[in-house]
Design a protein around this motif. Structure first.
Motif, PDB file in Angstrom:
ATOM      1  N   SER A 189       0.834  -1.205   0.000  1.00 45.76           N
ATOM      2  CA  SER A 189       0.000   0.000   0.000  1.00 45.76           C
ATOM      3  C   SER A 189       0.868   1.254   0.000  1.00 45.76           C
ATOM      4  O   SER A 189       0.545   2.245  -0.672  1.00 45.76           O
ATOM      5  CB  SER A 189      -0.920   0.004   1.224  1.00 45.76           C
ATOM      6  OG  SER A 189      -1.850  -1.067   1.171  1.00 45.76           O
ATOM      7  N   LEU A 336     -13.272  -2.604  -7.240  1.00 48.36           N
ATOM      8  CA  LEU A 336     -12.099  -1.805  -7.592  1.00 48.36           C
ATOM      9  C   LEU A 336     -11.298  -2.469  -8.708  1.00 48.36           C
ATOM     10  O   LEU A 336     -10.754  -1.777  -9.579  1.00 48.36           O
ATOM     11  CB  LEU A 336     -11.218  -1.602  -6.360  1.00 48.36           C
ATOM     12  CG  LEU A 336     -11.801  -0.686  -5.279  1.00 48.36           C
ATOM     13  CD1 LEU A 336     -10.956  -0.741  -4.017  1.00 48.36           C
ATOM     14  CD2 LEU A 336     -11.891   0.752  -5.797  1.00 48.36           C
ATOM     15  N   ARG A 355      -4.392   6.019  -8.400  1.00 50.26           N
ATOM     16  CA  ARG A 355      -5.315   6.210  -7.278  1.00 50.26           C
ATOM     17  C   ARG A 355      -6.215   4.996  -7.085  1.00 50.26           C
ATOM     18  O   ARG A 355      -6.493   4.581  -5.942  1.00 50.26           O
ATOM     19  CB  ARG A 355      -6.151   7.466  -7.519  1.00 50.26           C
ATOM     20  CG  ARG A 355      -5.379   8.756  -7.261  1.00 50.26           C
ATOM     21  CD  ARG A 355      -6.163   9.966  -7.690  1.00 50.26           C
ATOM     22  NE  ARG A 355      -5.481  11.217  -7.319  1.00 50.26           N
ATOM     23  CZ  ARG A 355      -5.732  12.387  -7.869  1.00 50.26           C
ATOM     24  NH1 ARG A 355      -6.657  12.499  -8.821  1.00 50.26           N
ATOM     25  NH2 ARG A 355      -5.062  13.462  -7.466  1.00 50.26           N
ATOM     26  N   GLU A 359      -6.338   2.553  -3.773  1.00 48.75           N
ATOM     27  CA  GLU A 359      -7.572   2.209  -3.064  1.00 48.75           C
ATOM     28  C   GLU A 359      -7.762   0.695  -3.022  1.00 48.75           C
ATOM     29  O   GLU A 359      -8.205   0.139  -2.010  1.00 48.75           O
ATOM     30  CB  GLU A 359      -8.769   2.882  -3.742  1.00 48.75           C
ATOM     31  CG  GLU A 359     -10.059   2.758  -2.943  1.00 48.75           C
ATOM     32  CD  GLU A 359     -11.232   3.468  -3.595  1.00 48.75           C
ATOM     33  OE1 GLU A 359     -12.362   3.330  -3.060  1.00 48.75           O
ATOM     34  OE2 GLU A 359     -11.031   4.147  -4.619  1.00 48.75           O
ATOM     35  N   GLN A 362      -5.398  -0.740  -0.385  1.00 50.25           N
ATOM     36  CA  GLN A 362      -5.872  -0.442   0.968  1.00 50.25           C
ATOM     37  C   GLN A 362      -7.080  -1.300   1.335  1.00 50.25           C
ATOM     38  O   GLN A 362      -7.173  -1.803   2.456  1.00 50.25           O
ATOM     39  CB  GLN A 362      -6.210   1.044   1.073  1.00 50.25           C
ATOM     40  CG  GLN A 362      -4.984   1.950   1.007  1.00 50.25           C
ATOM     41  CD  GLN A 362      -5.342   3.424   0.936  1.00 50.25           C
ATOM     42  OE1 GLN A 362      -6.435   3.790   0.464  1.00 50.25           O
ATOM     43  NE2 GLN A 362      -4.442   4.287   1.388  1.00 50.25           N
TER      44      GLN A 362
END
Length: 398
Positions: A189, A336, A355, A359, A362
């Motif tokens: 991450s 995602l 980005r 995400e 994470q």
């Protein structure tokens, strides 16, 4: 050497009678023999409650395929509760060796210097061996016949204490493995975050000075980038990207209380309290339940059962909460992934893709934590009721 046949085998008798109601007497006996052979158990060994759990799981799988999961679930829950009630009354039969003609030599003193966390398991094993020897001595002395039942519960309690520390050792190793993968997720991450910050700084610096906006935003982004790189310098060499890409463990199982109902009667503290009650009854003699010591022992047993039930419920509730959170996060991870593929197919800009990847990392790291905590809770629940570390679970990569 052939293992002696036990004088009584109450758990096998109960299992034979219970399966006979569902499968027929002959089929029940064949099913039990098949389960014994598949697991490599000695044919004449008396079965205990945990052995019965393993056979019931086999029957459940067979019933789910033939009569449907609904009826199989109901049958397993009712049977598990009946088994738990039996385990409250009947200790697992113990075959003790014949008393030796000559006494065994005293063991050598324990050598110190062992790791501290090894010592409780060593101590528990010594107590279990002593309890088994004591039971054998009691059985060989007619004057102590009334003490046999209390001694049988003592064997159960000491064996459960051994399992307690074996389970703790298993969980310690499992948590260490989980911690390493969770650190790998954090490093992955951080790498994704560093990529986003680098692209963000480059994008802002590429703008004309009058369009860069608030200077503090650029300074803060550079500071975050510096901190992220410092984290990667410290932890990056410790793990590999392959560790972070390890598939998530998705446990597919029904966390019903009845399936783990043996967790209370087989809890080490409950077995110790039950031994205390039987010992108090032996000491009370003809007074029986009227003796104050027996009443005190019953109160101790009731408290131990209540505490064990509370611990079991807390563990099951925690596993359910982790399972629900994991399912929700796993769906978000899939969303995602689909968004990243769509964005890449449409020729999205590098910063937007970075980005989405951040995400995704994470969300995946958060899902991993829930999966690991659930696995730890499930392993603990399984250790309470079965001799096997296996559990009915499927895995899926996210």
């Amino acid at each position: 050497m052939t293992e002696p046949k036990p004088a009584h085998d109450p758990y096998r008798d109960w299992l034979r009678q219970r399966l006979g109601q569902e499968l027929g007497v002959r089929e029940a006996e064949q099913f039990i023999q098949g389960a014994v052979q598949r697991r490599g158990w000695a044919a004449m060994r008396a079965l205990g409650p945990r052995d019965v759990v393993a056979v019931l799981q086999d029957v459940y799988k067979n019933m789910a395929e033939t009569v449907g999961e609904g009826r199989a679930d109901k049958w397993l829950q009712e049977t598990s509760l009946d088994l738990a009630r039996l385990a409250e009354r009947v200790p697992m039969p113990v075959v003790t060796p014949a008393p030796a003609a000559a006494p065994k030599p005293a063991p050598l003193p324990v050598s110190w210097g062992r790791r501290a966390h090894d010592l409780p398991l060593m101590l528990a094993r010594v107590h279990a061996e002593i309890a088994t020897r004591s039971l054998g001595a009691i059985r060989s002395n007619p004057d102590l016949a009334r003490l046999e039942r209390a001694a049988e519960w003592d064997v159960q309690a000491t064996a459960a204490e051994v399992r307690r520390w074996q389970t703790e050792d298993m969980l310690t190793k499992l948590r260490a493995d989980h911690a390493r993968i969770e650190v790998a997720d954090q490093v992955a991450s951080a790498r994704a975050q560093a990529e986003v910050l680098e692209l963000t700084v480059g994008e802002i610096e590429g703008l004309p000075e009058q369009h860069r906006g608030n200077p503090a935003q650029l300074a803060h982004t550079r500071l975050m980038l510096t901190q992220t790189r410092a984290f990667l310098d410290a932890f990056g060499p410790l793990v590999t990207l392959e560790e972070a890409d390890t598939p998530l463990t998705m446990l597919k199982m029904d966390l019903q209380n009845a399936h783990f109902s043996l967790g209370v009667p087989l809890h080490p503290n409950v077995l110790r309290a039950r031994h205390g009650l039987n010992f108090a009854l032996w000491q009370a003699g003809d007074q029986g339940d009227h003796a104050p010591a027996v009443q005190d022992a019953r109160n101790v047993l009731a408290r131990a059962e209540a505490e064990a039930a509370t611990q079991l419920k807390a563990t099951i509730d925690a596993a359910r909460a982790h399972q629900a959170a994991l399912n929700q996060l796993a769906r978000h991870v899939e969303e995602l992934e689909a968004r990243a593929l769509k964005l890449a197919g449409m020729g999205g800009d590098p910063l937007s893709l970075a980005r989405v990847r951040l995400e995704w990392r994470q969300a995946r790291a958060a899902a991993r934590i829930q999966a690991n905590r659930m696995e730890e809770a499930v392993r603990l629940l399984e250790a309470l009721v079965s001799d096997s570390g296996d559990f009915d679970a499927g895995s899926a990569a996210q």
